[in-house]
Write a protein that holds these residues in place. Sequence first.
Motif, short mmCIF file in Angstrom:
data_model
loop_
_atom_site.label_atom_id
_atom_site.label_comp_id
_atom_site.label_asym_id
_atom_site.label_seq_id
_atom_site.Cartn_x
_atom_site.Cartn_y
_atom_site.Cartn_z
N VAL A 1 47.20 44.63 50.23
CA VAL A 1 46.85 43.94 49.29
C VAL A 1 45.88 44.48 48.44
N GLY A 2 45.16 45.10 48.90
CA GLY A 2 44.05 45.85 47.93
C GLY A 2 44.51 47.01 47.33
N LYS A 3 45.38 47.60 48.01
CA LYS A 3 46.21 48.96 47.32
C LYS A 3 46.85 48.30 46.44
N ILE A 4 47.72 47.30 46.59
CA ILE A 4 48.80 46.81 45.56
C ILE A 4 47.84 46.38 44.33
N ALA A 5 47.11 45.90 44.42
CA ALA A 5 46.07 45.35 43.47
C ALA A 5 45.44 46.54 42.55
N SER B 1 41.08 54.72 37.05
CA SER B 1 41.52 54.29 38.16
C SER B 1 40.79 53.12 38.97
N ARG B 2 39.65 52.75 38.50
CA ARG B 2 38.81 51.83 38.74
C ARG B 2 37.99 51.92 37.51
N PHE B 3 37.55 50.55 37.05
CA PHE B 3 36.35 50.25 35.96
C PHE B 3 35.64 49.29 36.72
N SER C 1 46.15 47.34 38.45
CA SER C 1 45.07 47.14 37.67
C SER C 1 43.80 48.15 38.06
N SER C 2 42.87 48.42 37.04
CA SER C 2 41.84 49.01 37.27
C SER C 2 40.57 48.21 37.76
N PHE C 3 40.86 47.08 38.22
CA PHE C 3 39.71 46.19 38.74
C PHE C 3 38.89 46.75 39.71
N ASP C 4 37.76 46.48 40.03
CA ASP C 4 36.73 46.86 41.25
C ASP C 4 35.92 45.74 41.57
N VAL C 5 36.02 45.29 42.76
CA VAL C 5 35.26 43.99 43.22
C VAL C 5 33.64 44.12 42.90
N ARG C 6 33.08 45.26 42.55
CA ARG C 6 31.54 45.19 42.24
C ARG C 6 31.42 44.92 40.71
N SER C 7 32.44 44.40 40.00
CA SER C 7 32.20 43.97 38.63
C SER C 7 32.33 42.69 38.78
N TYR C 8 32.45 42.05 40.06
CA TYR C 8 32.38 40.59 40.07
C TYR C 8 31.41 40.21 41.02
#
Length: 253
Positions: free
Chosen positions: A207-211, A137-139, A215-222
């Motif tokens: 916007v965050g829900k659609i993103a 769900s998130r990576f 995708s499985s992106f998570d802001v903490r990865s960036y």
Amino acid sequence: MTKTHNDNIALLIDADNASHAGIDPVLTALAELGTVNIRRAYGNWRKQSLKGWVDILHKYGIEPQQQFDMTKGKNATDMKMTIDAMDLLFRGNIGGFGIMSSDSDFMPLAMRIRQDGLPVYGFGSAKTPEAFKQACSRFIDVDALIKVDKLERGGRKSDVKAATKPDDGGDSSVVSSKVDDELLKLLIDAYQASKRDAEGYASLSEVGKIAGNRSSFDVRSYGFSRLSDMFEEVRSFQTKRDDNGQLFVKRLR
């Protein structure tokens, strides 16, 4: 099967394919998503390579699960983790799973858990195969978490810098060096798919829900703590808050 969906999270750690240095920031990240009442680490604890994990298991209340290597070159840890995950799933008192590993073998497990409606939070290195990343769900990139954690512990601000990149129209869009072209495209696509007002602003939460659905992106990865921080850093977007404190974003042309 009776299920009680709650905020109880089970963290399962593949000690052979996860760095013990990331456990503190991983638990911090999961604390924002629920309560990590189940913490298990799997491995052959006779291995010298797992000494780092052995030294911190009790400190973080992690239950060690011994799994001997029955055959050379074969890792029975993955199978044991998968069996335990399915047992926990069918007991029905888990609201989500955290899988700490960089092994793509857990892709089917993550997909199966999600099919039952539960989120799967993956934690691994940047080199984790894309198949496992997208199955979650998130990576979250553990290396990025460790870096941010060290900066915060040192009392220093994030060293994320901005770089200027021209778009197709000849104008300049300033994008965080942490945000690559692929992520920027995801954010733009999510914004364009969102409902916008007359001024072109869309709700950040939508916007965050659609993103997140794409995708499985998570802001903490960036290197960011919140989605709002990311959009405020990406100069291709403008943000504003209404009187109720709700944040909206608008793409700049």
